[in-house]
Design a protein around this motif. Structure first.
Motif, PDB file in Angstrom:
ATOM      1  N   CYS A  90       0.860  -1.187   0.000  1.00  0.00           N
ATOM      2  CA  CYS A  90       0.000   0.000   0.000  1.00  0.00           C
ATOM      3  C   CYS A  90       0.898   1.240   0.000  1.00  0.00           C
ATOM      4  O   CYS A  90       1.144   1.828   1.052  1.00  0.00           O
ATOM      5  N   ARG A 160     -17.438  -2.905   5.862  1.00  0.00           N
ATOM      6  CA  ARG A 160     -16.306  -3.409   5.077  1.00  0.00           C
ATOM      7  C   ARG A 160     -14.938  -3.017   5.624  1.00  0.00           C
ATOM      8  O   ARG A 160     -13.912  -3.428   5.077  1.00  0.00           O
ATOM      9  N   ARG A 161     -14.902  -2.193   6.687  1.00  0.00           N
ATOM     10  CA  ARG A 161     -13.612  -1.693   7.174  1.00  0.00           C
ATOM     11  C   ARG A 161     -13.486  -1.853   8.686  1.00  0.00           C
ATOM     12  O   ARG A 161     -14.482  -1.942   9.401  1.00  0.00           O
ATOM     13  N   CYS A 170      -5.134   2.059   6.281  1.00  0.00           N
ATOM     14  CA  CYS A 170      -5.040   1.355   4.992  1.00  0.00           C
ATOM     15  C   CYS A 170      -4.676  -0.100   5.242  1.00  0.00           C
ATOM     16  O   CYS A 170      -5.132  -1.007   4.565  1.00  0.00           O
ATOM     17  N   HIS A 190     -12.719  -6.263   2.850  1.00  0.00           N
ATOM     18  CA  HIS A 190     -12.427  -6.283   1.421  1.00  0.00           C
ATOM     19  C   HIS A 190     -11.699  -5.042   0.935  1.00  0.00           C
ATOM     20  O   HIS A 190     -11.218  -4.993  -0.175  1.00  0.00           O
ATOM     21  N   GLU A 191     -11.632  -4.021   1.763  1.00  0.00           N
ATOM     22  CA  GLU A 191     -11.047  -2.765   1.301  1.00  0.00           C
ATOM     23  C   GLU A 191      -9.727  -2.436   1.988  1.00  0.00           C
ATOM     24  O   GLU A 191      -9.140  -1.402   1.738  1.00  0.00           O
ATOM     25  N   GLN A 192      -9.295  -3.298   2.889  1.00  0.00           N
ATOM     26  CA  GLN A 192      -8.056  -3.049   3.618  1.00  0.00           C
ATOM     27  C   GLN A 192      -7.141  -4.259   3.524  1.00  0.00           C
ATOM     28  O   GLN A 192      -7.585  -5.377   3.281  1.00  0.00           O
TER      29      GLN A 192
END
Length: 431
Positions: A90, A160-161, A170, A190-192
């Motif tokens: 990231c 989702r986070r 992140c 799913h986003e991290q």
């Protein structure tokens, strides 16, 4: 000053050291090519045993908890490796959420957490600690022995986070080995980036699978160097469906112990080794040196006493042991101040960042040293130059010996990469 080592500096280990030093360019190129194909675990620690005739990893941890045992001189290496690891995953990362183990009274462990915070802060990240302990409902400071403190905060989960109050990371870094199972709060993110992945935890991971992958790596590496893979690979066997309390499934353990001891005797005869072989029976999942026993004769398992059954039956977080790995025992001839010692190699991404000796004055050369009473001596160097020196005789130079430990550590880390690929639930499969 390097700790005084009375390693057995005779026989095959010197030949192995010489071969590794002479092959350094080929070895480094081989690793480089492997890392082009495989993703290293985020961080790894490997327990290595030096028997004088054999050098092998005996345990590989994907959630290392001893960063506090590395010297300050090693920190720049760790920070650089952390930067490389984060940039790969990231590059725009600003915030890192570190999720430690639940136990908040083990000051040695908390000093490890403090060291991780320091490493990743120096790598340019805002680091905060989120705890899985549901009893903590507001930011809770914990005083550390050096006068500093850590603040544990309750986790906040959206659809989702995962984050903390006013903190959206992140990347989430686990320093919790998930022995008790996978918490719901960590599922379905799913986003991290969650590092290491959930399937690296002991809820899923098995030592047998790791050493199966290590055997494959050791064979490839041994072919590169033209040597017998046994010199760097502990043989093993596996038993499932064991119930220590009821005494069922122990026939399998006994049979496998007997078969493995026979194989080791054969190897000892081939190399003219006078050592009496032994095996180590371990829980196939779990860590912290729990669920481990040394066996020198299969008949010893005829009458396993109640205390040993209790010790083998349950590991960390009260998890029952129903599967075991039976591993070739590798004695350690390292000593620090007359006490038995074993090197532990620490890595971040694909880089060796340091290590230390685990030392235990009350344990023998054939026993598990990860036990109460252990102490830790950093793998310090006599000079600031830590690079190996290929021209020197084997056994003379500490950096040369440490380079060899680093090679073995990286082989185990590569095996962990193979293992994680094989167990990844999201991996694409091709028929």
């Amino acid at each position: 000053m390097v700790p005084h080592l009375v390693t057995a500096l005779i026989g095959p280990i010197n030949e192995l050291e010489q071969r590794i030093l002479e092959s350094m360019p080929a070895i480094e190129r081989w690793f480089r090519l492997e890392w082009m194909e495989h993703t290293p675990p985020f961080y790894t620690s490997v327990d290595v045993r030096n028997a004088g005739y054999k050098l092998a990893p005996v345990d590989t941890n994907l959630f290392p908890g001893g960063f506090n045992n590395l010297t300050d001189e090693m920190l720049p290496l760790a920070v650089q490796a952390a930067m490389a690891a984060i940039e790969k995953i990231c590059p725009e990362a600003r915030n890192l959420l570190l999720v430690p183990e639940r136990h908040t009274r083990n000051m040695f462990y908390l000093m490890n957490v403090q060291r991780l915070v320091r490493i990743f802060t120096n790598a340019g990240l805002n680091v905060r600690l989120g705890t899985l302990d549901e009893a903590i409902t507001e930011p809770t400071p914990i005083e550390l022995p050096d006068g500093s403190s850590l603040t544990l905060e309750p986790l906040l989960r959206s659809q989702r986070r995962l984050g903390l109050k006013n903190f959206d990371p992140c990347t989430i870094l686990l320093n919790n080995d998930l022995s008790a199972g996978i918490p719901k709060v960590l599922e379905g993110l799913h986003e991290q980036y969650l590092l290491p992945p959930l399937h690296a935890g002991w809820a899923v991971r098995r030592k047998t699978r790791h050493f199966e992958a290590y055997e494959e790596v050791a064979k490839k590496f041994a072919k590169l160097l033209g040597m017998d893979p046994w010199l760097i690979n502990p043989m093993y066997a596996h038993c499932g469906e064991v119930d220590w309390q009821a005494g069922t499934g122990l026939e399998c353990v006994q049979t496998q112990v007997d078969a493995l001891l026979t194989k080791i005797r054969r190897k000892h005869k081939e190399y003219g080794i006078g050592e009496k072989p032994f095996v180590v029976v371990k829980a196939d999942n779990g860590t912290y040196g729990m669920g481990i026993m040394t066996v020198r004769d299969a008949k010893d398992l005829d009458e396993v006493n109640r205390r040993t059954r209790n010790k083998m039956d349950v590991v960390k977080d009260g998890q029952r042991v129903t599967q075991v790995i039976i591993q070739e025992g590798v004695p350690t001839y390292e000593r620090v101040n007359e006490a038995v010692a074993e090197p532990v190699v620490y890595m971040i991404d694909r880089y060796v960042v340091g290590g230390f000796y685990r030392v235990h004055a009350e344990r023998g050369i054939d026993e598990n040293l990860n036990a109460p009473g252990a102490s830790f001596v950093p793998l310090a160097f006599e000079k600031s130059n830590q690079l190996p020196r290929p021209g020197e005789k084997p056994g003379v130079s500490a950096p040369n010996r440490f380079y060899m430990y680093g090679v073995i550590g990286r082989l185990a880390m590569l095996a962990a990469a193979y293992e994680l690929e094989a167990t990844d639930p999201n991996a694409e499969t091709y028929d």
